[in-house]
Enzyme design. Structure first.
Site, PDB file in Angstrom:
ATOM      1  CB  THR A 161      19.292  22.119 -10.298  1.00 23.49           C
ATOM      2  OG1 THR A 161      19.018  21.415 -11.507  1.00 23.49           O
ATOM      3  CG2 THR A 161      19.497  23.588 -10.669  1.00 23.49           C
ATOM      4  CG  ASP A 162      20.761  18.006 -13.457  1.00 26.53           C
ATOM      5  OD1 ASP A 162      19.885  18.891 -13.434  1.00 26.53           O
ATOM      6  OD2 ASP A 162      20.536  16.843 -13.864  1.00 26.53           O
ATOM      7  CD  GLU A 163      17.038  22.015 -15.227  1.00 28.38           C
ATOM      8  OE1 GLU A 163      16.811  23.021 -15.905  1.00 28.38           O
ATOM      9  OE2 GLU A 163      16.151  21.219 -14.870  1.00 28.38           O
ATOM     10  CE1 TYR A 185      14.710  25.826 -11.037  1.00 26.59           C
ATOM     11  CE2 TYR A 185      15.800  24.487 -12.704  1.00 26.59           C
ATOM     12  CZ  TYR A 185      15.394  24.679 -11.396  1.00 26.59           C
ATOM     13  OH  TYR A 185      15.671  23.719 -10.453  1.00 26.59           O
ATOM     14  CE  LYS A 189      18.016  25.877  -7.608  1.00 33.84           C
ATOM     15  NZ  LYS A 189      17.414  25.917  -6.232  1.00 33.84           N
ATOM     16  CE  LYS A 224       9.059  21.334 -12.202  1.00 32.63           C
ATOM     17  NZ  LYS A 224       8.479  21.581 -10.948  1.00 32.63           N
ATOM     18  N   GLY A 310      15.611  27.004 -26.365  1.00 33.42           N
ATOM     19  CA  GLY A 310      16.844  26.779 -25.601  1.00 33.42           C
ATOM     20  C   GLY A 310      16.870  25.453 -24.869  1.00 33.42           C
TER      21      GLY A 310
HETATM   22  P1  NAD Z   1       8.554  22.735  -5.967  1.00 37.24           P
HETATM   23  O1  NAD Z   1       8.205  23.780  -6.969  1.00 37.24           O
HETATM   24  O2  NAD Z   1       7.731  21.512  -5.877  1.00 37.24           O
HETATM   25  O3  NAD Z   1       8.588  23.380  -4.499  1.00 37.24           O
HETATM   26  C1  NAD Z   1       9.116  24.648  -4.245  1.00 37.24           C
HETATM   27  C2  NAD Z   1       8.557  25.116  -2.898  1.00 37.24           C
HETATM   28  O4  NAD Z   1       9.132  26.398  -2.585  1.00 37.24           O
HETATM   29  C3  NAD Z   1       7.036  25.306  -2.890  1.00 37.24           C
HETATM   30  O5  NAD Z   1       6.490  24.746  -1.735  1.00 37.24           O
HETATM   31  C4  NAD Z   1       6.870  26.825  -2.903  1.00 37.24           C
HETATM   32  O6  NAD Z   1       5.680  27.258  -2.268  1.00 37.24           O
HETATM   33  C5  NAD Z   1       8.108  27.268  -2.153  1.00 37.24           C
HETATM   34  N1  NAD Z   1       8.537  28.639  -2.465  1.00 37.24           N
HETATM   35  C6  NAD Z   1       8.694  29.187  -3.695  1.00 37.24           C
HETATM   36  N2  NAD Z   1       9.108  30.463  -3.579  1.00 37.24           N
HETATM   37  C7  NAD Z   1       9.242  30.715  -2.244  1.00 37.24           C
HETATM   38  C8  NAD Z   1       9.655  31.834  -1.498  1.00 37.24           C
HETATM   39  N3  NAD Z   1      10.015  32.973  -2.104  1.00 37.24           N
HETATM   40  N4  NAD Z   1       9.669  31.751  -0.152  1.00 37.24           N
HETATM   41  C9  NAD Z   1       9.301  30.597   0.472  1.00 37.24           C
HETATM   42  N5  NAD Z   1       8.886  29.501  -0.194  1.00 37.24           N
HETATM   43  C10 NAD Z   1       8.869  29.545  -1.538  1.00 37.24           C
HETATM   44  O7  NAD Z   1      10.083  22.395  -6.258  1.00 37.24           O
HETATM   45  P2  NAD Z   1      10.893  21.042  -6.017  1.00 37.24           P
HETATM   46  O8  NAD Z   1      10.838  20.230  -7.248  1.00 37.24           O
HETATM   47  O9  NAD Z   1      10.495  20.443  -4.722  1.00 37.24           O
HETATM   48  O10 NAD Z   1      12.376  21.626  -5.903  1.00 37.24           O
HETATM   49  C11 NAD Z   1      12.912  21.980  -4.639  1.00 37.24           C
HETATM   50  C12 NAD Z   1      14.316  22.510  -4.851  1.00 37.24           C
HETATM   51  O11 NAD Z   1      15.114  21.508  -5.492  1.00 37.24           O
HETATM   52  C13 NAD Z   1      14.375  23.736  -5.765  1.00 37.24           C
HETATM   53  O12 NAD Z   1      15.336  24.625  -5.260  1.00 37.24           O
HETATM   54  C14 NAD Z   1      14.811  23.171  -7.100  1.00 37.24           C
HETATM   55  O13 NAD Z   1      15.524  24.136  -7.849  1.00 37.24           O
HETATM   56  C15 NAD Z   1      15.709  22.041  -6.659  1.00 37.24           C
HETATM   57  N6  NAD Z   1      15.825  20.922  -7.603  1.00 37.24           N
HETATM   58  C16 NAD Z   1      14.703  20.356  -8.135  1.00 37.24           C
HETATM   59  C17 NAD Z   1      14.825  19.281  -9.021  1.00 37.24           C
HETATM   60  C18 NAD Z   1      13.609  18.617  -9.620  1.00 37.24           C
HETATM   61  O14 NAD Z   1      13.750  17.829 -10.585  1.00 37.24           O
HETATM   62  N7  NAD Z   1      12.410  18.848  -9.121  1.00 37.24           N
HETATM   63  C19 NAD Z   1      16.100  18.799  -9.354  1.00 37.24           C
HETATM   64  C20 NAD Z   1      17.229  19.402  -8.780  1.00 37.24           C
HETATM   65  C21 NAD Z   1      17.085  20.455  -7.903  1.00 37.24           C
HETATM   66  P1  TYD Z   2      10.767  18.853 -16.871  1.00 35.02           P
HETATM   67  O1  TYD Z   2      10.031  17.849 -16.057  1.00 35.02           O
HETATM   68  O2  TYD Z   2      10.145  20.178 -17.125  1.00 35.02           O
HETATM   69  O3  TYD Z   2      12.225  19.006 -16.222  1.00 35.02           O
HETATM   70  P2  TYD Z   2      13.522  19.806 -16.768  1.00 35.02           P
HETATM   71  O4  TYD Z   2      13.142  20.727 -17.826  1.00 35.02           O
HETATM   72  O5  TYD Z   2      13.925  20.511 -15.530  1.00 35.02           O
HETATM   73  O6  TYD Z   2      14.493  18.756 -17.202  1.00 35.02           O
HETATM   74  O7  TYD Z   2      11.081  18.227 -18.287  1.00 35.02           O
HETATM   75  C1  TYD Z   2      11.818  17.029 -18.431  1.00 35.02           C
HETATM   76  C2  TYD Z   2      12.020  16.796 -19.901  1.00 35.02           C
HETATM   77  O8  TYD Z   2      10.745  16.579 -20.515  1.00 35.02           O
HETATM   78  C3  TYD Z   2      12.644  17.985 -20.611  1.00 35.02           C
HETATM   79  O9  TYD Z   2      13.537  17.512 -21.626  1.00 35.02           O
HETATM   80  C4  TYD Z   2      11.459  18.667 -21.272  1.00 35.02           C
HETATM   81  C5  TYD Z   2      10.513  17.513 -21.569  1.00 35.02           C
HETATM   82  N1  TYD Z   2       9.075  17.876 -21.548  1.00 35.02           N
HETATM   83  C6  TYD Z   2       8.273  17.598 -22.659  1.00 35.02           C
HETATM   84  O10 TYD Z   2       8.728  17.024 -23.671  1.00 35.02           O
HETATM   85  N2  TYD Z   2       6.955  17.976 -22.610  1.00 35.02           N
HETATM   86  C7  TYD Z   2       6.429  18.621 -21.540  1.00 35.02           C
HETATM   87  O11 TYD Z   2       5.210  18.974 -21.570  1.00 35.02           O
HETATM   88  C8  TYD Z   2       7.248  18.864 -20.406  1.00 35.02           C
HETATM   89  C9  TYD Z   2       6.702  19.562 -19.176  1.00 35.02           C
HETATM   90  C10 TYD Z   2       8.575  18.474 -20.449  1.00 35.02           C
END
Ligand code: NAD
Ligand code: TYD
Length: 396
Positions: A161-163, A185, A189, A224, A310
């Site tokens: 992730t970019d984070e 988190y 990662k 989210k 943070g």
């Molecule tokens: P999500 O939370 O929707 O899905 C995560 C999945 O992993 C779920 O189906 C969960 O049941 C499964 N899981 C969790 N722990 C597990 C374990 N120990 N064993 C097997 N399965 C497990 O997350 P997402 O948003 O689809 O993200 C997927 C990946 O992409 C993650 O690694 C996340 O860090 C990365 N990512 C997400 C974003 C974003 O904005 N959502 C951005 C960049 C990278």
């Molecule tokens: P989020 O979807 O949790 O993604 P990330 O923290 O991984 O970027 O949040 C996106 C942005 O929205 C982040 O700056 C936090 C903000 N946010 C709120 O202001 N209120 C909320 O209830 C949530 C969940 C996020």
């Protein structure tokens, strides 16, 4: 919505007919990846390994299981990536392992980081050990298919992730920049990302890493920002905007993110890291104003609540390396957001189920005190005025 997933050319590491092990394939991005891969109908087989945490949802894969041709090439295994007994045999069968399994919500990592470390560090380690074992078996010639032909080592793709770069006030993070995660988190990662790189350097595994931007689209868990604010607004519930709302994120549509993962899997250079930016940088206030516009709901729903501890101010990545490989995002943010908001409006049964029994506890722990301390969010979607006040809202 189609992703940019060119057919694998000759020389591609993974192509039509491959068997993919997709860890975390029942989540938001993983399920999109699986749906898109199987919809190509190029004989690719997919095994999903997923623990089905609160975020995992088999309804996300209904398009696959409802299609007999796709269902025949798909298998679901419920299990933990940190369990070597489950992981070992599945990796032995696979041509490639794609790891999307993670605890993925920053706010939950602040409440309790432990599950983040178990999956993000120990789980990644278990997957890497299984890939290492198969790579050794490939070297010695023990890794063979049913007809006795030698099989190459599996490729491992880690979805990062970019984070991991931390907060970037100005400019854009490039792949070689140091990692500076600031939430549990992001730290988990970053640990997984570095572990993968260490297995490349030490054991010579065939690994690639993608670092994706904030992702949005259908089937995202309502914890989210975009699905939370959309589903709250649909119910005329208040929208908890953290701090001043001027934090900035770069947004990539889930079909583009999944497409980039498939593209890097097929074409990425072994050992390389690829940023996956979206080209949709916005402040949180801009996002909220835009989704309220689509829903025709008033800004008065927005509450300024105490900030996330943070809280990273900005994420932005340089996408030159992935562009040079031949990939670009296709979905324009405004169009993608409108379509996404409409999807939640039209799929109420899906998000009501996701906001099930576990949801009420989480929501109350996360937001009760915040709402108690909240104030009406100053109107004005995007900008402060020169004198430090707020620009008037577009619609009010
Ligand atoms: P999500 O939370 O929707 O899905 C995560 C999945 O992993 C779920 O189906 C969960 O049941 C499964 N899981 C969790 N722990 C597990 C374990 N120990 N064993 C097997 N399965 C497990 O997350 P997402 O948003 O689809 O993200 C997927 C990946 O992409 C993650 O690694 C996340 O860090 C990365 N990512 C997400 C974003 C974003 O904005 N959502 C951005 C960049 C990278
Ligand atoms: P989020 O979807 O949790 O993604 P990330 O923290 O991984 O970027 O949040 C996106 C942005 O929205 C982040 O700056 C936090 C903000 N946010 C709120 O202001 N209120 C909320 O209830 C949530 C969940 C996020």
């Amino acid at each position: 919505m189609t992703a940019d997933r060119a057919p694998a050319p000759s020389g591609a590491r993974v192509g039509p007919g491959s068997h993919l092990l997709v860890c975390g394939g029942a989540g938001f991005i993983g399920s999109c990846f699986v749906r898109e891969i199987l919809a190509v109908r190029d004989r690719t087989r997919v095994t999903v390994l997923d623990k089905l945490t609160y975020a995992g949802n088999l309804a996300n894969l209904a398009a696959v299981t409802n299609d007999p041709e796709q269902a025949a090439r798909y298998r679901f295994v419920r299990g933990d990536i940190a369990d070597p007994a489950i992981v070992g045999p599945l990796v032995a069968e696979a041509d490639a392992v794609i790891d999307l399994a993670a605890e993925s919500h920053v706010d939950r990592s602040i409440l309790d980081p432990s599950a983040f470390l178990l999956t993000g560090v120990l789980g990644v380690h278990v997957l890497l050990e299984a890939v290492r074992r198969e790579s050794e078996r490939a070297m010695t010639g023990e890794r063979r298919d049913a007809d006795g032909r030698r099989r190459p080592a599996p490729r491992f793709l880690q979805v990062s992730t970019d984070e991991v770069y931390g907060s970037i006030e100005e400019g854009r993070s490039a792949e070689a920049d140091p990692l500076a995660p600031r939430s549990p988190y992001a730290a988990a990662k970053a640990a997984g990302d570095l572990l993968v790189q260490s297995y490349r350097a030490t054991y010579g595994l065939d690994v690639v890493i993608t670092r994706g931007a904030n992702t949005y689209g259908p089937y995202q868990h309502p914890e989210k920002l975009i699905p939370l604010f959309t589903t709250n607004a649909l119910q005329d519930l208040p929208l908890p905007l953290y701090g001043d709302g001027f934090q900035r994120r770069d947004w990539v549509h889930v079909a583009d993110h999944a497409g980039a993962i498939a593209f890097v899997l097929a074409h990425g250079k072994s050992g390389e890291v690829y940023n996956v930016p979206g080209g949709g940088e916005r402040t949180n206030r801009e996002i909220v104003a835009e989704l309220l516009d689509v829903l025709r709901k008033p800004w008065t729903l927005v509450r300024s609540v105490p900030d996330r501890p943070g809280h990273d101010r900005r994420y932005a990545m340089d996408g030159t390396r992935l562009a040079a490989l031949g990939w670009r995002a296709r979905v324009q943010f405004d169009e993608g957001l409108e379509e996404t908001v409409a999807w939640y409006r039209d799929n109420e049964a899906w998000w009501r189920a996701a906001r099930g029994p576990e949801w009420d506890d989480y929501y109350s722990t996360q937001y009760r005190e915040r709402f108690a301390a909240s104030v009406a969010a100053p109107p004005g979607p995007a900008t402060r005025t020169a004198d430090g006040g707020w620009a008037p809202d577009r619609d009010e």
